[in-house]
Write an enzyme that holds these catalytic residues in place. Structure first.
Site, PDB file in Angstrom:
ATOM      1  N   ASP A 167       0.885  -1.159   0.000  1.00  0.00           N
ATOM      2  CA  ASP A 167       0.000   0.000   0.000  1.00  0.00           C
ATOM      3  C   ASP A 167       0.926   1.212   0.000  1.00  0.00           C
ATOM      4  O   ASP A 167       1.530   1.550   1.014  1.00  0.00           O
ATOM      5  CB  ASP A 167      -0.901  -0.025   1.237  1.00  0.00           C
ATOM      6  CG  ASP A 167      -1.802   1.207   1.345  1.00  0.00           C
ATOM      7  OD1 ASP A 167      -1.561   2.186   0.605  1.00  0.00           O
ATOM      8  OD2 ASP A 167      -2.729   1.202   2.163  1.00  0.00           O
ATOM      9  N   LYS A 174      -1.911  11.354  -2.248  1.00  0.00           N
ATOM     10  CA  LYS A 174      -0.883  11.668  -1.243  1.00  0.00           C
ATOM     11  C   LYS A 174       0.433  11.979  -1.968  1.00  0.00           C
ATOM     12  O   LYS A 174       0.644  13.086  -2.417  1.00  0.00           O
ATOM     13  CB  LYS A 174      -0.710  10.509  -0.265  1.00  0.00           C
ATOM     14  CG  LYS A 174      -1.840  10.384   0.760  1.00  0.00           C
ATOM     15  CD  LYS A 174      -3.016   9.608   0.254  1.00  0.00           C
ATOM     16  CE  LYS A 174      -4.008   9.229   1.317  1.00  0.00           C
ATOM     17  NZ  LYS A 174      -5.209   8.562   0.766  1.00  0.00           N
TER      18      LYS A 174
END
Length: 460
Positions: A215, A258
């Protein structure tokens, strides 16, 4: 004399943020059922709810927005992004999605079956949600050091190899479809993972013929910590470190909102062609055709540039030093925060900040609400509300840590904003002994309740 660091960018445009009064904020948060997600942005002065999709893009990214190829199939913007992903990660197979949880939905639709167990390091909320929605179990194998907020350990996001081995030894081979390694580990306080740990996890996975999936929402920030903290990597570039850490994995999902430095986007990248082919079926069903997958061409172009910018040392040093600047101010005030500081956020330790509020009255949420009322600062609870109820017993799960996350958007706020946040928190901390009661839940969703939960204040 060491000069203070200065941001390697200058401002071209500003956005007005509206101040408000304590009385106004008390009224607004009550109307929002004491759920900070329910507040409209105009009622927030400094928004630290998330660093996901809330940052500022560069001039080069905005230029790509103007050049976006919006062709349904075979977009040039898609080809730019595919090339950027392969260059940085080394994965040859790539599927764009509209954000990180969409990438999880597509990949987990292939890989997760009822009764499965997915080991990992403090799975993030959407990861755990997608696993539990499929009636599988997210097994936390984070190292024990991660749960001591005052302990200075350089890589608190690491997976405990013995815990991981026990998971494999205790279950049939087909019970564990993959291992997920989150870098940096958000739920554990934005803490990084070492390459040494990724290597060892990869060795365990290979031993049991199980894929390792990363991830990678904050992989660039993780690479920065490897460069400055892990022996042997000080002279490596960020991009070289990224290629190295991905070389031990079989695939990745990413919320590009992000470390992709964009407002919307995500992707899956894989090493195995057969797994890619299986994932394409769900990508087409849930996201869109293979060469856009829920993203506009202009967003794919901006992401291709963002991935390049985010993997440069100068940008990362400025980003992470701003987060540390806030953390250092809070430590100076004696405020309990998770240390060492993470890459994208400062995490308040609510168990130490407001131990006078019972845990079943959601002390971290109570602290987050007080921070909003006192200073107009929106944060997010990473504690009992986010942990959800146990899917089998339906009882609250009380995690080891009750945290309030102050997520800092990228290239958005100034150091004066950081000073303001610290001053507001000092004021709250100085009066913390007055905090006796918290909140009760009056309505909640069966899964990922924190987004829509409704609360009421306990007054006696």
């Amino acid at each position: 004399m060491n000069l203070p660091y200065a941001e390697p960018y200058k401002t071209k445009m500003v956005e007005y943020i509206k101040p408000s009064t304590v009385e106004e904020r008390k009224k607004w948060i009550e109307e929002a059922n004491y759920n900070l997600f329910n507040l409209s942005s105009e009622k927030v002065f400094i928004d630290l709810l998330t660093d996901s999709g809330t940052g500022a893009m560069s001039d080069k990214q905005w230029a790509e927005m103007m050049m976006g190829d919006e062709s349904y199939a075979g977009s040039q913007s898609y080809l730019k992004l595919k090339d950027a992903v392969e260059k940085i990660t080394g994965f040859p197979y790539f599927l764009p999605t509209h954000q990180g949880r969409a990438a999880e939905n597509v990949l987990f639709s292939v890989m997760v079956k009822e009764g499965n167990i997915i080991p990992g390091n403090a799975h993030f909320d959407t990861t755990k949600g997608h696993i539990e929605f499929r009636k599988a179990t997210a097994l936390d194998c984070t190292i024990d050091e991660a749960f001591d907020t005052s302990l200075h350990h350089p890589f608190k996001g690491n997976i405990d190899i013995e815990k991981l081995e026990n998971a494999f030894r205790s279950n049939p081979p087909d019970k564990i479809p993959f291992v997920v390694h989150t870098i940096t580990c958000n739920t554990a306080g934005g803490q990084p993972v070492s390459i040494e740990n990724i290597k060892k996890v990869s060795q365990v996975c290979k031993k049991y013929h199980t894929p390792l999936i990363i991830d990678a929402a904050r992989f660039a920030e993780n690479a920065y910590f490897i460069k400055i903290r892990e022996e042997g990597y000080q002279d490596w570039s960020i991009k070289k470190i990224c290629r190295e850490l991905f070389s031990y994995a079989d695939g990745m999902t990413m919320s590009a909102k992000k470390d992709g430095l964009v407002n919307m986007g995500g992707f899956i990248a894989l090493r195995d062609e057969e797994l890619y082919k299986q994932a394409t079926v769900f990508n087409i069903m849930y996201e869109g055709f293979l060469t856009y997958g829920g993203m506009n061409g202009r967003d794919m172009g901006a992401l291709a540039v963002g991935l390049d910018e985010a993997t440069e040392f100068d940008y990362l040093e400025t980003r992470i030093k701003q987060v540390a600047f806030l953390g250092e101010r809070l430590v100076e005030h004696g405020i309990p925060v998770l240390q060492p500081f993470g890459g994208h956020a400062i995490f308040l330790d609510a168990n130490k900040f407001v131990p006078t509020i019972p845990r079943n009255e959601y002390r971290a949420q109570a602290l987050a609400i007080e921070l909003y009322i006192e200073g107009g600062i929106r944060s997010v609870e990473i504690g009992t509300i986010l942990a959800d109820r146990d899917p089998f017993t339906h009882q609250n799960r009380y995690p080891d840590l009750e945290l309030v996350r102050l997520a800092i958007p990228r290239r958005t706020y100034s150091l004066n904003h950081m000073r303001y946040i610290a001053a507001v928190l000092k004021k709250i901390y100085d009066s913390r002994e007055q905090a006796k009661r918290g909140y009760s839940i009056v309505d909640e969703a069966p899964i990922m309740r924190h987004f829509t939960v409704k609360l009421e204040k306990i007054s006696h």
